[in-house]
Design an enzyme around this catalytic site. Structure first.
Site, mmCIF file in Angstrom:
data_model
loop_
_atom_site.group_PDB
_atom_site.id
_atom_site.type_symbol
_atom_site.label_atom_id
_atom_site.label_comp_id
_atom_site.label_asym_id
_atom_site.label_seq_id
_atom_site.Cartn_x
_atom_site.Cartn_y
_atom_site.Cartn_z
ATOM 1 N N GLU A 1 -11.725 9.662 -11.836
ATOM 2 C CA GLU A 1 -12.371 9.048 -10.810
ATOM 3 C C GLU A 1 -12.864 10.265 -9.994
ATOM 4 O OE1 GLU A 1 -10.996 5.196 -9.747
ATOM 5 O OE2 GLU A 1 -9.669 6.205 -8.738
ATOM 6 N N HIS B 1 -3.859 8.840 -6.944
ATOM 7 C CA HIS B 1 -4.981 8.254 -6.594
ATOM 8 C C HIS B 1 -5.499 8.991 -5.700
ATOM 9 C CE1 HIS B 1 -8.276 5.936 -4.933
ATOM 10 N NE2 HIS B 1 -8.255 5.241 -5.906
HETATM 11 C C1 PEP Z 1 -10.804 3.338 -6.536
HETATM 12 O O1 PEP Z 1 -10.714 3.795 -5.495
HETATM 13 O O2 PEP Z 1 -10.000 3.304 -7.779
HETATM 14 C C2 PEP Z 1 -12.179 2.957 -7.149
HETATM 15 C C3 PEP Z 1 -12.676 2.785 -8.312
HETATM 16 O O3 PEP Z 1 -12.615 2.213 -6.109
HETATM 17 P P1 PEP Z 1 -14.314 1.731 -5.791
HETATM 18 O O4 PEP Z 1 -14.580 1.106 -7.100
HETATM 19 O O5 PEP Z 1 -14.537 1.044 -4.718
HETATM 20 O O6 PEP Z 1 -15.118 2.911 -5.782
#
Ligand code: PEP
Length: 261
Positions: A174, A101
């Site tokens: 992400e 992550h």
């Molecule tokens: C994450 O950190 O994996 C994430 C998706 O966070 P958020 O939905 O709060 O942006």
């Protein structure tokens, strides 16, 4: 012949990060269990603090909700103070584990060489699905290096990993600049990035293994309102949700929306 579009099951994974202690996790897990009773439209998983894994596993028994962890170490056992192995996660009842992550890459300086070793250890258990996080920073996006960054991260993380049988590997795209900001990226941008990821996976593993064993999900500020734009994307196998997963009701709305056929 398998086709990519045959992957109809959606994955909706809640990342509770370090937001909740044991008592709060137990209470939210109970709410999730109630809320998702009878929900069979997709694969739902929650990733609580490691402290609460075993208690959460107990609560989730008899529900369809799966358990995931937020990290793992690559060795099986030994003198590695503070670490937890893949087998230990399996013993605690985990089915998923989030790896690499961006918050770990930022605060703990985790790199893709380490993430690679973690993926290898996880795949070797044959009982855990890694959720491998990749994504560009704002600087990388601004300097037009996103595509290169994604391919490079995938190569570092996955080159040389043997993927057999039914082993699933989930890639969570992400974009770092969208996480925790309240603003998700445009769905079309996610679709474009997922296509880049899909092509890179074809190069690394071949189309057949890619189609059968890999899934690509999006994460970054998804909420019940913006999720609608992500529903009909071609290369979208689900969502990793942070902030909005801390409210059972919000998360349920997201899960319902993304699994709408
Ligand atoms: C994450 O950190 O994996 C994430 C998706 O966070 P958020 O939905 O709060 O942006």
């Amino acid at each position: 012949m398998e086709h990519y579009f045959m992957k109809t099951k959606k994955y909706i994974i809640a990342n509770w990060k370090m937001n909740l202690g044991l008592a709060q996790t137990v209470s939210l897990a109970k709410e999730f269990k109630k809320k998702f009773a009878g929900f069979n439209r997709g694969e739902v998983a929650v990733c609580p603090t490691v402290l609460a894994l075993t208690e959460t596993a107990e609560i989730l028994k008899g529900s369809g909700i799966k358990l995931g962890a937020q990290n793992v170490f690559w060795e099986d056992k030994g003198a590695y103070t503070g670490e937890i192995s893949a087998d230990m996660l399996v013993e605690a009842g985990c089915r998923y584990v989030i790896l690499g992550h961006s918050e770990r890459r930022k605060h703990l300086f985790e790199n893709y060489e380490e993430i690679h070793k973690k993926i290898r250890a996880v795949v070797e258990t044959e009982k855990l699905t890694p959720v491998v996080c990749i994504g560009e920073s704002l600087e990388e996006k601004k300097s037009d290096r996103r595509d290169f960054v994604l391919v490079d991260q995938l190569q570092q993380a996955l080159s040389g990993i043997d993927v057999f049988g039914e082993q699933e590997i989930i890639i969570a795209y992400e974009p770092i600049w969208a996480i925790g900001t309240g603003t998700a990226i445009e769905p079309a941008e996610a679709e474009y990035a997922h296509k880049i990821i899909k092509l890179a996976l074809n190069d690394l593993f071949g189309m057949r293994v890619n189609n059968k064993n890999f899934r690509i999900i999006y994460g970054g500020s998804i909420n019940p309102k913006n999720v609608k734009g992500f529903v009909n994307l071609e290369n979208m196998d689900g969502l990793l949700v942070g902030g909005a997963s801390l409210q059972a009701d919000e998360f349920y709305k997201i899960a319902k929306a993304i699994t709408k056929q």
